[in-house]
Design a protein around this motif. Structure first.
Motif, PDB file in Angstrom:
ATOM      1  N   TRP A 135     -17.368   8.159 -11.282  1.00 35.47           N
ATOM      2  CA  TRP A 135     -17.047   9.302 -10.416  1.00 35.47           C
ATOM      3  C   TRP A 135     -18.281   9.730  -9.620  1.00 35.47           C
ATOM      4  N   SER A 136     -19.449   9.650 -10.231  1.00 36.22           N
ATOM      5  CA  SER A 136     -20.681   9.985  -9.512  1.00 36.22           C
ATOM      6  C   SER A 136     -20.973   8.964  -8.421  1.00 36.22           C
ATOM      7  N   ASP A 166     -20.861  17.838  -5.632  1.00 31.13           N
ATOM      8  CA  ASP A 166     -20.837  16.675  -6.524  1.00 31.13           C
ATOM      9  C   ASP A 166     -21.903  16.766  -7.612  1.00 31.13           C
ATOM     10  N   VAL A 167     -23.088  17.242  -7.236  1.00 32.55           N
ATOM     11  CA  VAL A 167     -24.161  17.375  -8.239  1.00 32.55           C
ATOM     12  C   VAL A 167     -23.749  18.366  -9.329  1.00 32.55           C
ATOM     13  N   ASP A 170     -20.888  16.668 -11.380  1.00 34.70           N
ATOM     14  CA  ASP A 170     -21.375  15.593 -12.252  1.00 34.70           C
ATOM     15  C   ASP A 170     -22.156  16.152 -13.437  1.00 34.70           C
ATOM     16  N   SER A 171     -22.907  17.224 -13.203  1.00 34.68           N
ATOM     17  CA  SER A 171     -23.643  17.854 -14.304  1.00 34.68           C
ATOM     18  C   SER A 171     -22.681  18.436 -15.338  1.00 34.68           C
ATOM     19  N   LYS A 219     -14.470  18.799  -7.239  1.00 33.95           N
ATOM     20  CA  LYS A 219     -14.191  17.458  -6.722  1.00 33.95           C
ATOM     21  C   LYS A 219     -12.982  17.421  -5.801  1.00 33.95           C
TER      22      LYS A 219
END
Length: 511
Positions: A135-136, A166-167, A170-171, A219
């Motif tokens: 996904w990242s 996104d960052v 993702d975190s 997302k």
């Protein structure tokens, strides 16, 4: 079974190979595109064979699902993989003509190939690290496509805003994976979902559900982080088609995949329902104020994503899967044929705008309600709650709206009514058939949230009719609605304060 699991990786591996070859080999326009299109065809055929093999193997297995070596396989995943490769094939062939003469074709092919490979890995991943990495990687590779025209400030701004989202996502997803590992002692997603199904919702797993909600919001470009999805219109049309038809839909698939978790996470479902309803209502109203075809399509995507989240929050995962597939196909067609839509719209404007008859707008929901309930009665089945049939009736009512005008004879109006009725019947029949497919999806309808959604959809329908019938009375609200109530402006300022960039100043300084 091991052979089937390994073969499920083949389409993704082919797309990864396409990205590698386009990045390493010297680029020649004709030969480069011919090689890429051949690899797209091979990947599509491999996805079809893999889907057939998965469906044959899971028939003898409980739950229509099996997992090994960090890879999962189910009929739904196989169907989604075929859809992704089909969209990639269409977009790739369209891009070969659309980008002719452009300077960055090599980097475009590389990034497109890696996005398709990453999406495929995400669909079949059963290991948390593989799932997070895929996904990242989609966001990282997509950034190169969004910035295809690196001299356009709005393209850079949209990419920057998406990068921030996104960052953060993702975190949060990495934190979710860590909590799930602590809860179960396993890095497999299927083990975590089985643990939740057997032992119920613990404090740790409830945190996983809430974190996944935040990831989905970020997302999927739901409110208030929707602005970047509108501003990516600065990217080439194939990128818009890829983004709107495939990438943002992935959150719907993730919610379906994690259905066993959300079935028990009541608070998480309530948050999803609230955000989804607000996004759907908000984006639908803004869409009616826009003139640009592509921008209207972008706002339509935001509204559709909100509606898809509502379906998942209500426990109607089968409808969410059908919505995902239908929306992907429609949006790919809509963006790739945007020029024809513009021509058709211009012809309509030259012919004069015909208003909708008030009576038809009032009676359309009644007729579609009769159609939805009637088709189910004829087929002798009741596969979804009655309150959802009311929502479907409101959603499909506009296809029965009748226009009035001097050029519209009674015969033409009857033909339009017949076409709309057949279309509503067909949509209902498709929904019934899709529910009967052995995809391994188990719905868990929520009556309380369902009736609340009926009320919200009724408000949206009434607002839509008012916009059509009384535009002058709503003129005072037009500016605020057109601007999206300035929510994106607030989000943009927050992003630039959190993560300042200098390209905006330098770009304007050179003008």
């Amino acid at each position: 079974m091991d052979v089937v699991i390994y073969f499920a990786l083949v389409p993704g591996a082919i797309m990864w190979l396409a990205g590698l070859l386009s990045g390493v080999l010297p680029w020649q326009h004709d030969r480069g595109w011919q090689l890429f299109k051949r690899l797209l065809s091979v990947a599509l055929v491999a996805a079809g064979i893999s889907a057939a093999a998965v469906c044959l193997h899971v028939q003898s297995l409980p739950g229509n699902f099996f997992s090994a070596f960090g890879i999962a396989a189910s009929p739904l995943q196989a169907l989604m993989a075929c859809l992704v490769q089909l969209l990639g094939w269409v977009i790739g062939h369209f891009s070969a003509r659309y980008l002719e003469g452009e300077a960055n074709q090599k980097s475009f092919v590389t990034a497109l190939s890696l996005v398709l490979a990453s999406v495929h890995v995400l669909l079949i991943a059963d290991h948390w690290l593989l799932f997070v990495a895929a996904w990242s990687a989609i966001g990282v590779c997509l950034k190169h496509l969004l910035c295809f025209y690196a001299d356009r400030p709005f393209a850079l701004l949209a990419s920057h805003k998406k990068t921030v989202a996104d960052v953060l996502a993702d975190s949060l997803l990495m934190l979710t994976a860590l909590i799930a590992y602590v809860e179960t002692g396993s890095a497999q997603i299927s083990v975590f979902l089985s643990h939740v199904s057997v032992h119920g919702l613990s404090q740790l797993s409830s945190w996983c559900a809430m974190l996944l909600v935040a990831v989905v919001i970020l997302k999927t470009a739901l409110l208030p982080v929707h602005g970047w999805l509108i501003q990516v219109m600065e990217a080439p049309t194939p990128v818009s088609a890829l983004l709107h038809a495939g990438v943002v839909n992935l959150s719907g698939y993730v919610l379906i995949r994690f259905a066993p978790l959300f079935e028990q996470a009541t608070l998480a479902r309530h948050v999803l329902l609230a955000v989804g309803l607000v996004t759907c209502l908000f984006a639908s109203l803004v869409m009616f104020t826009r003139v640009s075809i592509k921008v209207r399509l972008a706002w339509s995507t935001v509204a559709q994503m909100g509606f898809m989240i509502v379906e998942c929050a209500l426990g109607l995962y089968t409808f969410a899967a059908l919505h995902l597939i239908g929306h992907s196909i429609y949006k790919a067609y809509a963006f790739l044929s945007a020029a024809d839509i513009v021509t058709h719209t211009r012809l309509q404007q030259m012919a004069g705008k015909a208003a909708f008859a008030k009576l038809s707008m009032l009676l359309a929901p009644v007729l579609t309600m009769v159609i939805v309930f009637g088709v189910q009665a004829v087929l002798g089945t009741q596969l979804w709650p009655a309150w959802w049939s009311l929502i479907l009736a409101l959603a499909w009512a506009p296809v029965l709206w009748q226009q009035v005008g001097q050029a519209l004879t009674l015969r033409l109006q009857l033909q339009a009514l017949l076409f709309g009725s057949v279309l509503a019947m067909g949509l209902t029949a498709v929904s019934v058939v899709f529910h009967l497919l052995p995809l391994g999806i188990h719905d868990q309808p929520s009556p309380t949230g369902g009736w609340l959604s009926v009320l919200a959809m009724l408000m949206l329908y009434l607002a839509t009719t008012m916009i059509q019938q009384m535009p002058a009375r709503l003129a005072v609200l037009h500016r605020s609605v057109y601007a999206g109530f300035y929510l994106d402006e607030f989000y943009t300022r927050w992003v630039l304060r959190l993560w300042p960039v200098s390209w905006g100043k330098s770009t304007h300084a050179n003008d």
